[in-house]
Design an enzyme around this catalytic site. Sequence first.
Site, PDB file in Angstrom:
ATOM      1  N   ASP A 312       4.655   2.045 -14.521  1.00 38.96           N
ATOM      2  CA  ASP A 312       3.358   1.835 -13.879  1.00 38.96           C
ATOM      3  C   ASP A 312       2.831   0.522 -14.452  1.00 38.96           C
ATOM      4  O   ASP A 312       3.554  -0.174 -15.195  1.00 38.96           O
ATOM      5  CB  ASP A 312       2.415   3.001 -14.188  1.00 38.96           C
ATOM      6  CG  ASP A 312       1.205   3.051 -13.244  1.00 38.96           C
ATOM      7  OD1 ASP A 312       0.886   2.019 -12.600  1.00 38.96           O
ATOM      8  OD2 ASP A 312       0.575   4.101 -13.148  1.00 38.96           O
ATOM      9  N   HIS A 313       1.620   0.178 -14.112  1.00 38.61           N
ATOM     10  CA  HIS A 313       0.940  -0.935 -14.763  1.00 38.61           C
ATOM     11  C   HIS A 313      -0.041  -0.355 -15.784  1.00 38.61           C
ATOM     12  O   HIS A 313      -1.166   0.010 -15.400  1.00 38.61           O
ATOM     13  CB  HIS A 313       0.178  -1.780 -13.740  1.00 38.61           C
ATOM     14  CG  HIS A 313       1.053  -2.630 -12.882  1.00 38.61           C
ATOM     15  ND1 HIS A 313       0.901  -2.727 -11.519  1.00 38.61           N
ATOM     16  CD2 HIS A 313       2.094  -3.448 -13.204  1.00 38.61           C
ATOM     17  CE1 HIS A 313       1.804  -3.560 -11.031  1.00 38.61           C
ATOM     18  NE2 HIS A 313       2.550  -4.008 -12.032  1.00 38.61           N
ATOM     19  N   GLN A 467      -1.652   3.561 -10.959  1.00 38.79           N
ATOM     20  CA  GLN A 467      -1.067   4.344  -9.846  1.00 38.79           C
ATOM     21  C   GLN A 467      -0.061   3.523  -9.052  1.00 38.79           C
ATOM     22  O   GLN A 467       0.069   3.686  -7.841  1.00 38.79           O
ATOM     23  CB  GLN A 467      -2.159   4.913  -8.944  1.00 38.79           C
ATOM     24  CG  GLN A 467      -3.340   5.512  -9.662  1.00 38.79           C
ATOM     25  CD  GLN A 467      -2.961   6.553 -10.723  1.00 38.79           C
ATOM     26  OE1 GLN A 467      -1.864   7.090 -10.720  1.00 38.79           O
ATOM     27  NE2 GLN A 467      -3.858   6.824 -11.652  1.00 38.79           N
ATOM     28  N   HIS A 468       0.663   2.650  -9.741  1.00 40.41           N
ATOM     29  CA  HIS A 468       1.730   1.864  -9.126  1.00 40.41           C
ATOM     30  C   HIS A 468       3.054   2.418  -9.662  1.00 40.41           C
ATOM     31  O   HIS A 468       3.721   1.801 -10.489  1.00 40.41           O
ATOM     32  CB  HIS A 468       1.556   0.378  -9.444  1.00 40.41           C
ATOM     33  CG  HIS A 468       0.216  -0.153  -9.059  1.00 40.41           C
ATOM     34  ND1 HIS A 468      -0.372  -1.260  -9.649  1.00 40.41           N
ATOM     35  CD2 HIS A 468      -0.675   0.280  -8.121  1.00 40.41           C
ATOM     36  CE1 HIS A 468      -1.548  -1.483  -9.088  1.00 40.41           C
ATOM     37  NE2 HIS A 468      -1.762  -0.558  -8.173  1.00 40.41           N
ATOM     38  N   ILE A 469       3.421   3.585  -9.183  1.00 43.38           N
ATOM     39  CA  ILE A 469       4.499   4.387  -9.767  1.00 43.38           C
ATOM     40  C   ILE A 469       5.835   3.904  -9.211  1.00 43.38           C
ATOM     41  O   ILE A 469       6.106   4.031  -8.011  1.00 43.38           O
ATOM     42  CB  ILE A 469       4.282   5.877  -9.435  1.00 43.38           C
ATOM     43  CG1 ILE A 469       2.855   6.293  -9.806  1.00 43.38           C
ATOM     44  CG2 ILE A 469       5.297   6.743 -10.149  1.00 43.38           C
ATOM     45  CD1 ILE A 469       2.431   7.622  -9.196  1.00 43.38           C
TER      46      ILE A 469
END
Length: 534
Positions: A312-313, A467-469
């Site tokens: 993720d970030h 939420q950048h999975i």
Amino acid sequence: MNTINSADICVIGGGICGALLARKLALAGSSVLMLESGPRVGRGELVERYRHSAFKSDFMAPYPFSEMSPHPVFTPEANKYIEQVGPHAFQAQYIRMLGGTSWHWAAQMWRYLPSDFKTQSLYGVGKDWPISYEELEPYYYEAEVISGVGGSLETGSPRSQPFPMEPVPASYFQQRVTERLAPDFKVLDDCTARNSRSFDGRPACCGNNNCMPVCPIDAQYHGGIAATSAEKAGVHTITEAVVYKLEHDDQGAITAVNYYDWNKTSHRVTAKTFVIAANAIESVKLLLMSASPKFPNGLANRSDQMGRNLCDHPAIGVTFDVDEPIWPGRGPVSPCSIGQFRDGDFRREHAPFRIDISNSSQVASVTKELIGAGYYGVKLEGSIRDRASRRMSIKNALEQLPDPDNRVTLSDKKDALGLPTPRIYWDIDDYVKKGTVETRKRYDEIAKQLGATNIKHSKEGAFSNRQHITGTLSMGKDEKNSVTDPFGRAHDHPNLYMVGTGVMPTVGTCNVTLTAVALALRTADKILSEARHA
């Protein structure tokens, strides 16, 4: 319920990637069945749910939760759907509903940098992708045209054609911050799928400032629009269809999927080709649940790569009060950012990052802060106006490197249908931690340049999810360290494809949806090509 049980192509998951892939296949003449585990809910109902919600800062509040197709919830209390077993909690937010998680986003549609595709070759860290920026560039543009993207031309991502949409005009907030930070910090328009003019039957943005959790007038693109466009193209959709198992033949080709409706009646669907588009966590869960005597560790998992390299970030933030009123809260919530720390030789040593400048209204948080400090009456009213007009909030997006120990597996816990819930192990390495040190230096420089007071950094050692999975279904040329080939096809199954952010080998420093959609459109072309040559 319509019980259609066969099609040329069966797509599992009705989010933005699955829907746009399905649309493209249907427009080319294929019969496509799309199965979505969650319900169908219209935008009008979502807007009403948001208006009546007591938790306006909770992006999940408008989206209905069901025990039959559960998703993670963290407010007001965590529902513990995801079992956390690592040193850092991976607080993933995603929506199991037709249209998927991009219902509650800020419509950020960024291209990766060309260097993001080859960090191992350039900097000796991370992974090289099996494809280049140049190979994906036409599909980036195709996705931008569908969704109506506008943005800065100075992001570092080369373009063969202009943006299809002009950016939304800069608010007073954006103008003042841009002027005050120049020339040391260059503030750029974000790349967003947000209408600056009437487009695709939807109006221009009028600055409601609640892009997240839902745009009340549909000025920004989202997966619900994608799903509707797929159905108009001829895709047949079945909602409340929880796929729980894939079947295969002796050669490993997928022959059928089985799903439960919400009454737990089982149905079986056959197709020539299958596409899993159920996000980077639920897709892993489904493939692991589909273990068989021939594939005892789950499908597409012969090399034990399924679910690994979860990224993720990780983000840290800062808030402060600027020395002049800048009036955040008018216009889109996330209009601009600083991108000059996304790339450079420093990537050998520490994580690159992008700095997001929030334009969200600060009234609610400032009011809570002042009441907590004992303000009331006229003094409270005046202080809210003064402080909320000067309060600035920024956060970053640090690139996390793929780590095979960060992974999704199956929990021993079961949901209401008796299906396992996800278990996640997640840790943060020194590469990211060194990046946070550099970020805090930049935060302090920005605050100083804006004459800031009341500076509050986020807690040392704590990270929030963006939420950048990504990474759990990583594509690659070598089946020993990847799950799919460069087109998203499972190494182990000739007619099984995967789309979504999970197939992305690295997370870069920008929002990941545009890249995932571009890859999905490219996968659709591959499926059509295979069908023509079959």
